[in-house]
Motif scaffolding. Sequence first.
Motif, PDB file in Angstrom:
ATOM      1  N   ASP A 165       0.821  -1.214   0.000  1.00 32.89           N
ATOM      2  CA  ASP A 165       0.000   0.000   0.000  1.00 32.89           C
ATOM      3  C   ASP A 165       0.853   1.261   0.000  1.00 32.89           C
ATOM      4  O   ASP A 165       1.918   1.320   0.621  1.00 32.89           O
ATOM      5  CB  ASP A 165      -0.924   0.026   1.214  1.00 32.89           C
ATOM      6  N   GLU A 171      -4.726  10.193   6.216  1.00 32.86           N
ATOM      7  CA  GLU A 171      -5.670   9.131   6.575  1.00 32.86           C
ATOM      8  C   GLU A 171      -5.799   8.929   8.082  1.00 32.86           C
ATOM      9  O   GLU A 171      -6.902   8.673   8.584  1.00 32.86           O
ATOM     10  CB  GLU A 171      -5.299   7.820   5.893  1.00 32.86           C
ATOM     11  N   GLN A 186     -13.989   2.915   6.816  1.00 29.93           N
ATOM     12  CA  GLN A 186     -13.299   2.369   5.647  1.00 29.93           C
ATOM     13  C   GLN A 186     -13.098   3.476   4.619  1.00 29.93           C
ATOM     14  O   GLN A 186     -14.047   4.180   4.259  1.00 29.93           O
ATOM     15  CB  GLN A 186     -14.096   1.220   5.016  1.00 29.93           C
ATOM     16  N   LEU A 187     -11.871   3.617   4.156  1.00 29.69           N
ATOM     17  CA  LEU A 187     -11.553   4.606   3.142  1.00 29.69           C
ATOM     18  C   LEU A 187     -11.485   3.942   1.772  1.00 29.69           C
ATOM     19  O   LEU A 187     -11.115   2.766   1.659  1.00 29.69           O
ATOM     20  CB  LEU A 187     -10.210   5.280   3.446  1.00 29.69           C
ATOM     21  N   PRO A 188     -11.835   4.671   0.711  1.00 38.05           N
ATOM     22  CA  PRO A 188     -11.720   4.092  -0.642  1.00 38.05           C
ATOM     23  C   PRO A 188     -10.262   3.824  -0.999  1.00 38.05           C
ATOM     24  O   PRO A 188      -9.353   4.536  -0.547  1.00 38.05           O
ATOM     25  CB  PRO A 188     -12.336   5.168  -1.542  1.00 38.05           C
ATOM     26  N   VAL A 189     -10.051   2.797  -1.800  1.00 37.43           N
ATOM     27  CA  VAL A 189      -8.707   2.418  -2.240  1.00 37.43           C
ATOM     28  C   VAL A 189      -8.575   2.727  -3.723  1.00 37.43           C
ATOM     29  O   VAL A 189      -9.421   2.336  -4.531  1.00 37.43           O
ATOM     30  CB  VAL A 189      -8.437   0.918  -1.992  1.00 37.43           C
ATOM     31  N   LEU A 190      -7.535   3.451  -4.084  1.00 35.41           N
ATOM     32  CA  LEU A 190      -7.286   3.793  -5.478  1.00 35.41           C
ATOM     33  C   LEU A 190      -6.217   2.862  -6.041  1.00 35.41           C
ATOM     34  O   LEU A 190      -5.080   2.882  -5.574  1.00 35.41           O
ATOM     35  CB  LEU A 190      -6.818   5.251  -5.602  1.00 35.41           C
ATOM     36  N   PHE A 208     -10.722  -3.994  -8.433  1.00 33.58           N
ATOM     37  CA  PHE A 208     -11.039  -2.918  -7.502  1.00 33.58           C
ATOM     38  C   PHE A 208     -12.282  -2.165  -7.955  1.00 33.58           C
ATOM     39  O   PHE A 208     -13.151  -1.825  -7.154  1.00 33.58           O
ATOM     40  CB  PHE A 208      -9.856  -1.944  -7.410  1.00 33.58           C
ATOM     41  N   ALA A 209     -12.363  -1.860  -9.259  1.00 38.08           N
ATOM     42  CA  ALA A 209     -13.514  -1.121  -9.767  1.00 38.08           C
ATOM     43  C   ALA A 209     -14.806  -1.898  -9.574  1.00 38.08           C
ATOM     44  O   ALA A 209     -15.853  -1.332  -9.232  1.00 38.08           O
ATOM     45  CB  ALA A 209     -13.290  -0.796 -11.249  1.00 38.08           C
ATOM     46  N   ALA A 212     -15.822  -1.850  -5.843  1.00 36.78           N
ATOM     47  CA  ALA A 212     -16.069  -0.524  -5.232  1.00 36.78           C
ATOM     48  C   ALA A 212     -17.559  -0.230  -5.165  1.00 36.78           C
ATOM     49  O   ALA A 212     -18.352  -0.709  -5.937  1.00 36.78           O
ATOM     50  CB  ALA A 212     -15.356   0.557  -6.037  1.00 36.78           C
TER      51      ALA A 212
END
Length: 212
Positions: A165, A171, A186-190, A208-209, A212
Amino acid sequence: MGESLWIIDASARELLLFAGAGLLLGGLDDLLVDLVFIVHRLRRGHEPRLSVATLPPPRGSGRIAVFVAAWDEVAVIGRMLSTSLDRYEHDDYRIYVGAYPNDRGTIDAVAAVAERDTRIRLVIGPRDGPTTKADCLNGLWHALRRDDAREALQTKAIVLHDAEDVVHAQELRVFDSLIDRYDVVQLPVLPLVDRGARLVSGHYADEFAEAA
């Protein structure tokens, strides 16, 4: 011949009915999530979205623990830890890294960073790896409990990260503020696409997409 066609036709209808029922149940599940979102938005009205600049200050201070389970991560763990230490903007945090006694490369990479900064806590489990991620995280949890008891404090929140990561500088501030109001944050993951390995990294980006 006619009887055989009738059996095939009946079987096809039953299979289509079974598939349709499965699609309907799956669709209802997605529809429920959409309805919850719509009701939540209607209740909130036009309330502006929170941003880092408008986050309320945390109601109480406390340490944030970051857990990283690491098996055979010698190629990335050192850079990940160094980058996190450089980026994080928070006054009180500690990064716990779980390693295995038969993974000397990862141990040495983590130890090299820990020698420079006491906020890195290397935890070597009792069993050779790989085990499960849950087993490794359990070891980190027990180490955290021992540290809290020894230092007479209570860690405020635990953040989970992987060894690959790239962390966001703000954060921990987000977690520190929101954990006062929510049990889980929970934070979004790019996903970051590696231009040199588009097939593999693109596959993960698609996953991931979809999730999401």
